[in-house]
Design an enzyme around this catalytic site. Structure first.
Site, mmCIF file in Angstrom:
data_model
loop_
_atom_site.group_PDB
_atom_site.id
_atom_site.type_symbol
_atom_site.label_atom_id
_atom_site.label_comp_id
_atom_site.label_asym_id
_atom_site.label_seq_id
_atom_site.Cartn_x
_atom_site.Cartn_y
_atom_site.Cartn_z
ATOM 1 N N TYR A 110 23.605 44.567 17.479
ATOM 2 C CA TYR A 110 23.117 43.217 17.256
ATOM 3 C C TYR A 110 23.596 42.353 18.412
ATOM 4 C CZ TYR A 110 21.526 39.158 14.639
ATOM 5 O OH TYR A 110 20.870 38.024 14.261
ATOM 6 N N LYS A 183 18.500 43.257 12.496
ATOM 7 C CA LYS A 183 18.779 42.643 11.198
ATOM 8 C C LYS A 183 18.665 43.680 10.071
ATOM 9 C CE LYS A 183 19.980 38.418 11.852
ATOM 10 N NZ LYS A 183 19.173 37.232 11.968
#
Length: 571
Positions: A110, A183
């Site tokens: 991420y 996500k």
């Protein structure tokens, strides 16, 4: 052979799987593939004899080997590429590694590393799980969603982006699919949402990124970003098709540009179950840090004075939620709004008709008349230093993307009027942070209570080592998605977002100035479960839970997918 060559048995939450595949098909399906962890009995039954080295490697040893590969990779992008390939090869091993080492690996899968991976999307493209929808094929949106082979009851969350506001790097075209998959990884690792019950979607409406338009390898529509009524018609077609194909699934809006993010959330939030992480998720985690800091000071939220530097999607969302929480303390909404001063690129958001502010910023405008007695650096301009000098804020929040904008002079001015200033430089990636924790602690003699958007190491000042809280949305959105899935909520309400913030804040232990304002990233599974329980309870109280919530703690625990190899039932 069906697209999915396995079936998760009802009620098992992934712990028991019926397998139809045999031979190479087993090794090519990431959900059931376990590589050298297959026992000799399983290899014989599945037709895998001779296709794997003879030695059996248990999951724990595979995890150790994978971690060594990650740590041995030369660059962060090399680490990202290895992990992406691992996710496409072995679902359980990828999530076991991410779950057990989330503080180390989350910055790879991420932010901040994913930003660089998105820039390189077209060059590095091999295979990408997700759905690519084109504005030039609006009439085929439903067909594209059905081509996944998934249907009613198969999907809990759709993570969708149009890629205009990716992190701090802006318009990235179809490369934004990577942020959705990032996500998705965190929904599973942190929240226990079954990875098979989510779908990443990119809405390709073109791009205004000239570098992409001039790149022969760019894989999206090579046209300027569509912004007229066709855009709204395309989004409406997607929402309608998603409702038909995946009724009940939550739509997670991700990294839309500021002009569309608030508008789309307000358009659809009462129509379908939808959630915008950049607005609501960011607001919740920042509010959690503020609540924890205010509690540590033995003060009320409604007693604080807020300067939010950056009245964009995130900044406005933070202010909206803080007002909701102040109202819960007993003040009126109008009174709560008087505690905020918001900045845009033009300085303080005011009611000056000669300045052009966005529609969603106007409710936060300060009257020019109330500023007549302000001491200004330049007449007629109300910039950050002026605002801090004249308002004496207790909380300073940065969502501006302007590195270094929390200058020494501004911070020292703030700290000169507040014993324990709460300061949050939230802009991502690290290079865009409004200030560093080391600077803030140095300028305030260790008195600042800090949360940052990117991860920062601990700071030692004198004989005290300060742990720096990261206001990472991963503390909130996985639990929200899990809670919605558990109770089958038909909407995501303001009260549910407020409950998520309060749940996270309740887990922060701020007993000394050196303690972080938020729970540690390593505790994400615990935090997500607490958030899910709080969210589901509010949904039930508000009458928007479609599934009965009889034992919320047990129901949330039972719903959380675990990264372990399931029992295989052959068919």
């Amino acid at each position: 052979m069906p697209r999915r060559q396995y079936e998760v048995l009802p009620g098992s939450h992934g712990s028991r799987v019926r397998v139809q595949a045999r031979g190479q098909d087993v090794l090519h399906d990431p959900r059931i593939n376990r590589g050298t962890a297959f026992t000799h009995e399983e290899r014989s039954a599945l037709g895998l004899e001779g296709m794997l080295p003879v030695s059996i490697t248990p999951l724990e040893a595979q995890e150790s080997r994978a971690l060594s590969r990650v740590r041995g990779a030369r660059t962060m992008l090399d680490k990202f590429a290895y992990l992406q390939a691992l996710r496409e090869r072995n679902t359980v091993l990828f999530y076991r590694l991410l779950t057990d080492h989330i503080e180390e690996i989350m910055p790879i899968v991420y932010t901040p590393t994913i930003g660089e991976a998105i820039k390189e999307f077209s060059l590095w493209y091999q295979h990408m799980a997700g759905v690519f929808l084109s504005i030039d094929q609006v009439d085929r949106v439903e067909e594209c969603l059905r081509n996944t082979g998934l249907t009613d009851g198969d999907v809990d969350i759709l993570i969708v982006t149009d890629s205009e506001g990716i992190l701090g790097i802006g318009d990235q075209g179809v490369g934004g699919i990577q942020i959705c998959n990032g996500k998705k990884s965190l929904y599973t690792a942190a929240g226990g949402v079954d990875p098979d019950r989510m779908l990443a979607v990119v809405l390709d409406v073109g791009t205004d990124n000239l570098a992409l338009l001039n790149d022969d390898l760019y894989m999206g529509l090579k046209k300027a970003r569509v912004r007229d009524e066709r855009y709204d018609e395309f989004v409406a077609a997607f929402v309608a098709a998603a409702g038909r194909v995946f009724p009940g699934a939550m739509i997670h809006w991700e990294d839309f540009g500021a002009n569309n993010a608030h508008r789309l959330l307000h358009t659809y939030r009462d129509e379908v179950c939808s959630f915008n992480d950049d607005i609501q998720g960011t607001a919740a985690v920042v509010a959690s840090a503020v609540l924890a800091g205010v509690k540590a000071k033995h003060e009320k939220l409604s007693e604080q004075r807020f300067v939010i530097h950056g009245a964009g999607t995130a900044g406005i969302g933070i202010a909206d939620l803080l007002v909701d929480l102040m109202v819960k303390e007993g003040v009126t909404r109008e009174e709560a709004r008087t505690r905020f001063w918001m900045t845009s690129s033009r300085g303080l958001v005011t009611d000056d008709a000669t300045l052009r502010f966005r529609d969603f910023q106007r409710p936060w405008a300060r009257g020019v008349g109330e500023l007549r007695d302000w001491e200004l650096d330049q007449v007629g301009r109300y910039m950050l230093a002026d605002i801090v000098r004249n308002t004496h804020p207790t909380v300073l929040i940065g969502t501006s993307g302007q590195p270094g904008s929390f200058s020494e002079a501004i911070v020292r001015d703030m700290a000169g009027h507040v014993e324990r200033p709460i300061i949050m430089p939230l802009s991502n990636p690290t290079a865009l942070a409004e200030a560093t924790p080391a600077e803030l602690l140095g300028w305030t003699d260790g008195r600042a209570m800090i949360a940052t958007g990117s991860p920062f190491p601990a700071v030692t000042l004198g004989d005290v080592t300060y742990s720096i809280a990261q206001a990472n949305n991963a503390l909130v959105f996985p639990g929200i998605g899990l809670g919605v899935a558990v109770c089958k909520a038909t909407r995501v309400t303001d009260a549910m977002i407020a409950a998520s913030a309060e749940a996270v804040a309740s887990l922060a232990q701020v007993r000394s100035p050196a303690d972080p304002l938020l729970p540690r990233i390593n505790d994400l599974r615990h935090v997500s479960a607490a958030v899910a329980i709080a969210v589901a309870r509010v949904a039930a109280d508000e009458g928007i839970a479609s599934a009965p919530l009889t034992e919320p703690v047990q129901q949330v625990f039972d719903e959380m997918w675990q990264p372990v190899y399931p029992e295989l039932i052959l068919s």
